[in-house]
Design an enzyme around this catalytic site. Structure first.
Site, PDB file in Angstrom:
ATOM      1  N   VAL A   7       1.071  -1.207   0.081  1.00 39.31           N
ATOM      2  CA  VAL A   7       0.034  -0.008   0.083  1.00 39.31           C
ATOM      3  C   VAL A   7       0.932   1.497   0.021  1.00 39.31           C
ATOM      4  CG1 VAL A   7      -2.002   1.254   1.199  1.00 39.31           C
ATOM      5  CG2 VAL A   7      -1.682  -1.307   1.106  1.00 39.31           C
ATOM      6  N   HIS A   8       1.029   1.693  -1.430  1.00 40.20           N
ATOM      7  CA  HIS A   8       2.193   2.723  -1.361  1.00 40.20           C
ATOM      8  C   HIS A   8       1.434   4.182  -1.309  1.00 40.20           C
ATOM      9  CE1 HIS A   8       5.417   0.179  -2.375  1.00 40.20           C
ATOM     10  NE2 HIS A   8       4.928   0.022  -3.496  1.00 40.20           N
ATOM     11  N   ASP A   9       0.707   4.612  -2.081  1.00 39.10           N
ATOM     12  CA  ASP A   9      -0.063   6.166  -2.117  1.00 39.10           C
ATOM     13  C   ASP A   9      -0.871   6.262  -1.082  1.00 39.10           C
ATOM     14  OD1 ASP A   9       1.878   6.241  -4.406  1.00 39.10           O
ATOM     15  OD2 ASP A   9       0.153   6.473  -5.755  1.00 39.10           O
TER      16      ASP A   9
END
Ligand SMILES: [Ca+2]
Length: 319
Positions: free
Chosen positions: A244-246
């Site tokens: 879960v980057h952004d």
């Protein structure tokens, strides 16, 4: 509680779309502007996607198109088709007609205008290359003193064993425009870096995504775009699910207490085999004079309560 006033700089992008959904749906967010930058696709593709997401999510904030390539660099940018699919949204069918229209201003000008309109109020969340931020700082250095906070998804400092994802030392957003990132981290605005050090500590599993899909159309959309993303991570990283980057950067802006941080002066390597590496000189450490001198202290996320990030994201689907 006053709402968090957000300008979102993005290259949608599967995880960008997931983060934008969080901004569009969260009741404590006032989304003031969305600006696009090349990255997960070419600028035309990611801007088309941003306009499609405006139609789909129903937000009213203006969308402005930004940089087509790295600052001061005419090289043709490389887009991340392998990760995000040819259309940037995992290859899902997109409608032929888009109703939302572009703001006439270039992205960096919209960023400048919104920050000047609301001095001290705006949180700028940047989850792509930092090109638009650097262009805005060049055109209007005063905005550094007018923004509340800049939250960036990018970089990797080796905490929790996480280094690069496009080279052994470089994260994609920084690698794609290291000069712009160095400008953004060197400005006297307060930056928080949400890098791979923490984003790779948060994983959405197939069971998690299936549970989102069971809640309705927003969840079904996430499941549909994420299928391509999950397949990439399965083949590349061997994990069942995806990082879960952004959306972790958006979560930080609303819930910084989920994260552990440290302070440091940041430089970005601009060329050579370590191009795109982010290097912090931690607060309190002393070295002989060097490239970190006179850089502002910024904040780096070094730990995260991943379960709380996942519960928080899930919460927008239960309203
Ligand atoms: Ca992104």
């Amino acid at each position: 509680m006053p709402k968090l006033q957000v300008v979102f700089d993005t290259d949608p992008g599967i995880d960008d779309a997931m983060a934008l959904l969080l901004l569009a749906r969260h009741p404590e967010v006032e989304l003031l502007g969305v600006t696009t930058v090349f990255g997960n696709g070419g600028i035309e593709t990611v801007t088309r996607n941003a306009l499609h997401l405006k139609d789909r999510f129903g937000f009213t904030a203006p969308v402005a198109q930004g940089a087509a390539g790295a600052i001061d660099d005419m090289a043709v940018p490389h887009a991340a088709h392998l990760v995000h699919g040819d259309n940037g949204l995992g290859g899902i069918a997109l409608p032929a007609t888009i109703h939302a229209t572009l703001d006439p201003r270039p992205a960096h000008q919209l960023i400048i205008d919104l920050i000047r309109q609301r001095p001290g109020e705006i949180t700028l969340i940047a989850v792509g290359r930092m090109t638009n931020l650097a262009l805005a700082l060049r055109a209007a250095p005063d905005i550094a003193g007018l923004v509340k906070e800049v939250v960036v998804m990018g970089g990797a400092f080796g905490r929790n064993g996480h280094t690069g994802n496009v080279t052994p030392v470089a994260e994609a957003n920084i690698f794609g425009d290291p000069v712009a990132a160095d400008i953004a981290f060197g400005a006297t605005w307060p930056v928080v870096i949400v890098g791979l050090d923490v984003t790779k500590e948060v994983t959405m599993t197939p069971a998690y995504v299936d549970a989102l899909a069971a809640t309705g159309t927003d969840g079904e959309f996430v499941r549909d775009i994420a299928a391509y993303y999950a397949a990439f991570y399965r083949s590349r990283e061997g994990i069942d699910g995806f990082y879960v980057h952004d959306a972790s950067a958006v979560t930080y802006a609303l819930h910084p207490e989920y994260f552990a941080t440290e302070r440091g002066r940041i430089r970005v390597v601009s060329e050579g085999i370590a191009k795109g590496q982010t290097i912090s000189l931690p607060e309190g450490r002393n070295f002989p004079p060097g490239a970190w001198d006179d850089r502002p202290l910024q904040t780096i996320c070094i730990g995260v309560q991943g379960g709380r990030v996942l519960s928080f994201y899930r919460s927008i689907f239960d309203r």
